[in-house]
Design a protein around this motif. Structure first.
Motif, PDB file in Angstrom:
ATOM      1  N   LEU A 146       0.813  -1.219   0.000  1.00  0.00           N
ATOM      2  CA  LEU A 146       0.000   0.000   0.000  1.00  0.00           C
ATOM      3  C   LEU A 146       0.845   1.267   0.000  1.00  0.00           C
ATOM      4  O   LEU A 146       0.473   2.262  -0.611  1.00  0.00           O
ATOM      5  N   ASP A 147       2.004   1.239   0.648  1.00  0.00           N
ATOM      6  CA  ASP A 147       2.860   2.424   0.652  1.00  0.00           C
ATOM      7  C   ASP A 147       3.390   2.712  -0.754  1.00  0.00           C
ATOM      8  O   ASP A 147       3.426   3.854  -1.195  1.00  0.00           O
ATOM      9  N   ALA A 148       3.782   1.654  -1.473  1.00  0.00           N
ATOM     10  CA  ALA A 148       4.257   1.835  -2.844  1.00  0.00           C
ATOM     11  C   ALA A 148       3.124   2.304  -3.749  1.00  0.00           C
ATOM     12  O   ALA A 148       3.319   3.153  -4.627  1.00  0.00           O
ATOM     13  N   PHE A 149       1.931   1.784  -3.510  1.00  0.00           N
ATOM     14  CA  PHE A 149       0.779   2.198  -4.303  1.00  0.00           C
ATOM     15  C   PHE A 149       0.457   3.673  -4.060  1.00  0.00           C
ATOM     16  O   PHE A 149       0.184   4.424  -4.994  1.00  0.00           O
ATOM     17  N   GLU A 150       0.538   4.103  -2.805  1.00  0.00           N
ATOM     18  CA  GLU A 150       0.305   5.509  -2.468  1.00  0.00           C
ATOM     19  C   GLU A 150       1.345   6.401  -3.153  1.00  0.00           C
ATOM     20  O   GLU A 150       1.015   7.443  -3.730  1.00  0.00           O
ATOM     21  N   ALA A 151       2.603   5.993  -3.113  1.00  0.00           N
ATOM     22  CA  ALA A 151       3.666   6.765  -3.762  1.00  0.00           C
ATOM     23  C   ALA A 151       3.436   6.840  -5.270  1.00  0.00           C
ATOM     24  O   ALA A 151       3.623   7.901  -5.890  1.00  0.00           O
ATOM     25  N   PHE A 152       3.014   5.735  -5.868  1.00  0.00           N
ATOM     26  CA  PHE A 152       2.701   5.713  -7.295  1.00  0.00           C
ATOM     27  C   PHE A 152       1.589   6.715  -7.621  1.00  0.00           C
ATOM     28  O   PHE A 152       1.699   7.503  -8.560  1.00  0.00           O
ATOM     29  N   LEU A 153       0.515   6.697  -6.821  1.00  0.00           N
ATOM     30  CA  LEU A 153      -0.594   7.630  -7.055  1.00  0.00           C
ATOM     31  C   LEU A 153      -0.156   9.076  -6.897  1.00  0.00           C
ATOM     32  O   LEU A 153      -0.575   9.942  -7.675  1.00  0.00           O
ATOM     33  N   GLU A 154       0.687   9.342  -5.911  1.00  0.00           N
ATOM     34  CA  GLU A 154       1.170  10.708  -5.715  1.00  0.00           C
ATOM     35  C   GLU A 154       1.980  11.179  -6.914  1.00  0.00           C
ATOM     36  O   GLU A 154       1.856  12.315  -7.353  1.00  0.00           O
ATOM     37  N   ARG A 155       2.818  10.285  -7.454  1.00  0.00           N
ATOM     38  CA  ARG A 155       3.614  10.639  -8.638  1.00  0.00           C
ATOM     39  C   ARG A 155       2.712  10.867  -9.851  1.00  0.00           C
ATOM     40  O   ARG A 155       2.869  11.835 -10.586  1.00  0.00           O
TER      41      ARG A 155
END
Length: 113
Positions: free
Chosen positions: A94-103
């Motif tokens: 989920l942390d990687a997914f959140e970072a992806f969405l932010e980018r």
């Protein structure tokens, strides 16, 4: 299903709520025990717990005078299936997914509880 996914992802968007879910992986916990490691008021933790409850990710029940929280792991099943469709997110991080969405979306603020 879109409404359910929206609610689940909105609940998962906050790092405090993700930390609470991680704590509940171990066992059911009293609300006061959930609040203990966080530097925020019990009222603020209760708001986070209500968001998680409304998303169906946890349940809360009163046992005597104590309110207990329990993880509902099946509630994330639809979100997990949706994310696995992207392949690059397996296993679900989920942390990687959140970072992806932010980018991708250019957002860095999470909604308030």
């Amino acid at each position: 299903m879109a409404q359910t996914l929206d609610t689940v992802f909105a609940a998962l968007a906050d790092p405090t709520r993700r930390a609470i879910l991680q704590m509940l992986l171990e066992d059911d916990m009293a609300v006061t025990d959930v609040a203990d490691p966080f530097e925020m008021s019990l009222a603020a933790i209760s708001k986070h717990l209500n968001v998680l409850t409304n998303a169906g990710l946890i349940t809360q029940e009163k046992r005597g005078r104590v309110k207990w929280c329990k993880l509902e792991p099946d509630a994330m099943k639809a979100a997990s299936v949706w994310m696995q469709g992207f392949g690059q997110f397996e296993p679900v991080n989920l942390d990687a997914f959140e970072a992806f969405l932010e980018r991708e979306l250019g957002t860095s603020e999470s909604p308030d509880p």
